[in-house]
Design a protein around this motif. Structure first.
Motif, short mmCIF file in Angstrom:
data_model
loop_
_atom_site.label_atom_id
_atom_site.label_comp_id
_atom_site.label_asym_id
_atom_site.label_seq_id
_atom_site.Cartn_x
_atom_site.Cartn_y
_atom_site.Cartn_z
N LYS A 155 0.84 -1.19 0.00
CA LYS A 155 0.00 0.00 0.00
C LYS A 155 0.89 1.25 0.00
O LYS A 155 1.95 1.27 0.62
CB LYS A 155 -0.90 0.01 1.24
N PRO A 156 0.45 2.31 -0.72
CA PRO A 156 1.25 3.55 -0.76
C PRO A 156 1.30 4.24 0.60
O PRO A 156 0.31 4.26 1.33
CB PRO A 156 0.52 4.39 -1.81
N ILE A 157 2.47 4.78 0.92
CA ILE A 157 2.67 5.51 2.17
C ILE A 157 2.66 7.01 1.86
O ILE A 157 3.49 7.47 1.06
CB ILE A 157 4.00 5.12 2.84
N PRO A 158 1.75 7.76 2.46
CA PRO A 158 1.71 9.22 2.20
C PRO A 158 3.01 9.88 2.66
O PRO A 158 3.60 9.50 3.67
CB PRO A 158 0.52 9.70 3.03
N ASP A 159 3.45 10.88 1.91
CA ASP A 159 4.67 11.61 2.24
C ASP A 159 4.28 12.83 3.08
O ASP A 159 4.10 13.93 2.57
CB ASP A 159 5.40 12.05 0.97
N TYR A 160 4.10 12.60 4.41
CA TYR A 160 3.66 13.68 5.28
C TYR A 160 4.69 14.81 5.40
O TYR A 160 4.35 15.97 5.62
CB TYR A 160 3.35 13.14 6.69
N GLU A 161 5.95 14.47 5.27
CA GLU A 161 6.99 15.47 5.46
C GLU A 161 6.93 16.54 4.37
O GLU A 161 7.32 17.67 4.57
CB GLU A 161 8.37 14.80 5.44
N ASN A 162 6.44 16.14 3.16
CA ASN A 162 6.40 17.09 2.06
C ASN A 162 5.05 17.78 1.90
O ASN A 162 4.84 18.52 0.97
CB ASN A 162 6.74 16.38 0.74
N GLU A 163 4.10 17.46 2.81
CA GLU A 163 2.78 18.06 2.69
C GLU A 163 2.83 19.55 3.05
O GLU A 163 3.58 19.96 3.94
CB GLU A 163 1.77 17.35 3.61
N ASP A 164 2.05 20.33 2.34
CA ASP A 164 1.99 21.76 2.60
C ASP A 164 1.19 22.01 3.87
O ASP A 164 0.09 21.50 4.03
CB ASP A 164 1.31 22.45 1.40
N THR A 165 1.74 22.78 4.76
CA THR A 165 1.07 23.07 6.03
C THR A 165 0.13 24.26 5.92
O THR A 165 -0.45 24.68 6.92
CB THR A 165 2.10 23.33 7.13
N GLY A 166 0.00 24.86 4.74
CA GLY A 166 -0.91 25.98 4.57
C GLY A 166 -0.23 27.31 4.84
O GLY A 166 0.97 27.42 4.90
N PHE A 167 -1.07 28.36 5.02
CA PHE A 167 -0.57 29.72 5.15
C PHE A 167 -0.42 30.18 6.60
O PHE A 167 0.03 31.30 6.82
CB PHE A 167 -1.52 30.69 4.44
N SER A 168 -0.77 29.38 7.58
CA SER A 168 -0.80 29.85 8.96
C SER A 168 0.54 30.38 9.44
O SER A 168 0.61 31.38 10.14
CB SER A 168 -1.29 28.72 9.89
N ASP A 169 1.62 29.72 9.04
CA ASP A 169 2.95 30.17 9.46
C ASP A 169 3.47 31.30 8.59
O ASP A 169 4.44 31.98 8.95
CB ASP A 169 3.94 28.99 9.42
#
Length: 395
Positions: free
Chosen positions: A250-264
């Motif tokens: 099963k594919p493993i999502p790449d959480y490290e490369n996910e965009d965290t949005g504009f909050s920061d």
């Protein structure tokens, strides 16, 4: 429209009631009229400027009799000129002032102290309509703290002092009723531009709304510069992706490369110090090339240009300072003749307030224990515009 029709839409500028628990007349609906007015003036740059100029012209260059102006009037070492300065500031803000006087055993005045006008309240009238005492509290808002404790607004923390009456038989009777000179609190000369023992309405009251608006306009300008988004644009680019698989395939999502949005990022894009920056947005879709999106910020200053000008003009007008407003906006030049005429004009505006103060000082020092003013002149030297002298150096 008839006056009777307009009364339905108008309200009293100053509501006066009675606070039975304290035995006083309330100064305003919540008994905080001078405190609220002072906050409104302080928050308005234009209002503060006009009140300060008003106070300066009322004070002038101090008492005309220089020896009296330097005369020490209390145990703290304050001179008559020091007290006069404080009185003029109160008159400029509230159109009233208060002075505390102390007597000796012979019924002669030996000391005066300035009392902040906002600390004074009138006692309730008796059946004859007479107000016999002035109630003094250090802070009618109930926020002041001494020795780690809040000073409550009650009779225990309020001084009730007799109104000014220098007749010796009256002073002797008050001293006797107090149990001796050591227990006697003296008297208070409470002066109001509205009349005898009536709460005054400040000159600033007529433009209280404009001064509050002036504060609001300053807040808009502040937020427009400090808190507005002012990046020059936004670059949208393609984001590469990599897929890994677990033991089950099963594919493993790449959480490290996910965009965290504009909050920061938001904090880094607001305000004048971050103007002109670029914002980069990475997408997962398959664009062939980066896209530049122009971002135009909203300038709110232009929306309030007319309001800003009219507010400032009305505040200047309320204090009779039209000459300075005309100089400010460029209707008049900035020559010595114009300023000299402006000074002469405004000295006539403040003459009534100056006479009110002069009469009050005369009332006190007529009953002073010694001759403090041999000339009996309590008039004030008016302010005059001083031209810069041209100095020529002989070589």
């Amino acid at each position: 429209m008839k006056v009777s029709d307009l009364k339905k839409k108008s309200t009293n500028r100053l509501e006066t009631g009675y606070i039975s628990t304290l035995g006083i007349q309330s100064y305003g609906e919540d008994n905080l009229y001078p405190q609220i007015l002072n906050n409104i003036i302080s928050a308005s740059s234009t209002g503060s400027e006009c009140v300060e100029r008003y106070a300066d012209f009322i004070e002038g260059n101090g008492f005309r009799d220089v020896s009296f102006s330097e005369y020490t009037v209390n145990r703290r070492g304050d001179t008559a000129d020091d007290i006069h300065t404080l009185v003029c500031k109160d008159v400029a803000k509230y159109d009233g002032f208060a002075l505390h006087v102390n007597y000796n055993i012979f019924g002669e005045i030996v000391e005066i102290q300035h009392i902040p006008f906002e600390n004074c309240r009138l006692q309730e009238e008796d059946e004859n309509g007479y107000v016999g005492k002035i109630a003094i509290h250090p802070d009618w808002t109930g926020r002041k703290i001494r020795d780690g404790k809040t000073i409550k607004i009650d009779k225990k923390h309020t001084d009730y002092i007799d109104v000014f009456n220098p007749r010796k038989n009256v002073v002797y009777e008050q001293i006797r009723s107090a149990g001796g000179i050591e227990n006697y609190k003296g008297q208070v000369l409470w002066v109001s531009g509205a009349g005898n023992l009536v709460y005054p309405i400040s000159r600033a009251d007529r433009v209280a709304t404009e001064m509050s608006t002036d504060e609001g306009l300053a807040n808009v300008k502040y937020r427009n510069v400090r808190c507005n988004f002012m990046p020059s644009g936004m670059i949208v680019t393609k984001k590469g992706s990599s897929v890994n698989f677990d033991e089950e395939g099963k594919p493993i999502p790449d959480y490290e490369n996910e965009d965290t949005g504009f909050s920061d990022t938001i904090k880094q894009l607001q305000g004048d110090t971050n103007a002109g920056k670029l914002l980069e947005v990475t997408l997962n879709s398959d664009e062939d090339k980066p896209e530049f999106v122009d971002l135009s910020s909203k300038n709110y200053d232009k929306e309030f240009t007319v309001t800003d000008a009219s507010v400032v003009e009305r505040i200047y007008s309320a204090f009779g300072q039209e000459p300075w407003y005309c100089i400010r906006v460029g209707k008049l030049g900035f020559s010595g003749d114009i300023l000299e005429d402006a000074f002469e004009y405004y000295n006539s505006i403040v003459s009534r307030q100056q006479r009110m103060i002069e009469r009050s000082f005369m009332k006190i020092f007529e009953h002073w224990y010694e001759i403090a003013n041999s000339s009996n002149d309590y008039s004030v030297q008016p302010l005059k515009y001083v031209r810069n002298a041209e100095v020529s150096n002989n070589i």
